[in-house]
Design a protein around this motif. Sequence first.
Motif, PDB file in Angstrom:
ATOM      1  N   SER A 218       0.826  -1.194   0.000  1.00 46.36           N
ATOM      2  CA  SER A 218       0.000   0.000   0.000  1.00 46.36           C
ATOM      3  C   SER A 218       0.868   1.255   0.000  1.00 46.36           C
ATOM      4  CB  SER A 218      -0.890  -0.006   1.239  1.00 46.36           C
ATOM      5  OG  SER A 218      -1.512   1.250   1.418  1.00 46.36           O
ATOM      6  N   PRO A 219       0.389   2.339  -0.626  1.00 46.38           N
ATOM      7  CA  PRO A 219       1.114   3.612  -0.548  1.00 46.38           C
ATOM      8  C   PRO A 219       0.932   4.316   0.791  1.00 46.38           C
ATOM      9  CG  PRO A 219      -0.895   3.902  -1.807  1.00 46.38           C
ATOM     10  CD  PRO A 219      -0.793   2.426  -1.514  1.00 46.38           C
ATOM     11  N   VAL A 220       0.082   3.767   1.658  1.00 49.69           N
ATOM     12  CA  VAL A 220      -0.182   4.370   2.972  1.00 49.69           C
ATOM     13  C   VAL A 220       0.571   3.586   4.049  1.00 49.69           C
ATOM     14  CG1 VAL A 220      -1.952   5.045   4.639  1.00 49.69           C
ATOM     15  CG2 VAL A 220      -2.465   5.080   2.192  1.00 49.69           C
ATOM     16  N   THR A 221       1.271   4.308   4.926  1.00 47.71           N
ATOM     17  CA  THR A 221       2.053   3.680   5.987  1.00 47.71           C
ATOM     18  C   THR A 221       1.682   4.309   7.325  1.00 47.71           C
ATOM     19  OG1 THR A 221       3.897   3.323   4.449  1.00 47.71           O
ATOM     20  CG2 THR A 221       4.384   3.160   6.798  1.00 47.71           C
ATOM     21  N   TYR A 222       1.577   3.461   8.371  1.00 52.06           N
ATOM     22  CA  TYR A 222       1.189   3.909   9.705  1.00 52.06           C
ATOM     23  C   TYR A 222       2.315   3.673  10.702  1.00 52.06           C
ATOM     24  CZ  TYR A 222      -3.535   2.979   7.783  1.00 52.06           C
ATOM     25  OH  TYR A 222      -4.653   2.927   7.011  1.00 52.06           O
ATOM     26  N   TRP A 223       2.452   4.593  11.657  1.00 54.26           N
ATOM     27  CA  TRP A 223       3.291   4.387  12.834  1.00 54.26           C
ATOM     28  C   TRP A 223       2.328   4.150  13.992  1.00 54.26           C
ATOM     29  CZ3 TRP A 223       5.139   6.368   8.577  1.00 54.26           C
ATOM     30  CH2 TRP A 223       6.521   6.393   8.331  1.00 54.26           C
ATOM     31  N   ILE A 224       2.280   2.923  14.534  1.00 53.98           N
ATOM     32  CA  ILE A 224       1.287   2.561  15.548  1.00 53.98           C
ATOM     33  C   ILE A 224       1.992   2.033  16.795  1.00 53.98           C
ATOM     34  CG2 ILE A 224      -0.741   1.145  16.068  1.00 53.98           C
ATOM     35  CD1 ILE A 224      -1.407   1.059  13.165  1.00 53.98           C
TER      36      ILE A 224
END
Length: 264
Positions: A218-224
């Motif tokens: 995905s082109p979307v990345t999360y810092w969780i």
Amino acid sequence: MRTQRLSRLVPAAALALAALLTSCAAPADGARPLTGDEAQRLALARFRMYRTGTATMDLRIAAPGGTTTVHAVVDHRAHRAVGWYGTEDTSGTDGAPGLLAWSREGLAVARPGTYGAPAAAPSTTSPAAPPPARDALRAAARVDSAAWTRRPYARTPLDTALQLALALSADRPDNAQLLAQSGPLHLRDDTIDGRPYAVLSGPRPRPAASTAPLTGRSPVTYWIAADGAVRRVTARLGDARTVTLDLTGEQVRGSLPKGPWDRK
């Protein structure tokens, strides 16, 4: 230059962010499928954001010609936001901050001269420090509804970033099992302000009626964080354009003004 086309999402609501961007990148070195705990974290992320209510957020849209920043207050339940925006190119900041509001239906810009200058930045170490996001809430409340210029979303990096900011919350958890089946990846671990985060690529929408395996990421990345708190979201728009959303976790009391959305 052409930006990525916005599209609607199919089955799982959790794919809402991936639906905004249709490109995929090659998997990063060392990337792996999510564990059950990581999938659960990702599934709870948007619901946790919804429960946050109203909070500050910094948006940064980088492009070859310059950078646009928005220091905003976002109501994650009403899916509305107001903020100061400004642009910067190689010569420095371009003028005083403007006042912007947006919702799922589109955006509105306050006419210059209808609101006061933002309060002094809380930093004395940098004259270029951004104005406080909270101050945008007060400024927008002083603007008459007729002083807002409204328009629907266009296919620009800024408009994509604004929509992405509102897609970060949902009034219920997503389905962890469906998320795990839609190709999210653990990319690496990272630290922001001394706190550890798992860096996860988001789910990818599968084309309708397709059984082909998902490829790329995905082109979307999360810092969780381990407790499910989202600290940062980034998106690649192509053509050297990127979006970074920093969620500081600073909650804001009070409601957003009705003026930007009141057409009377």
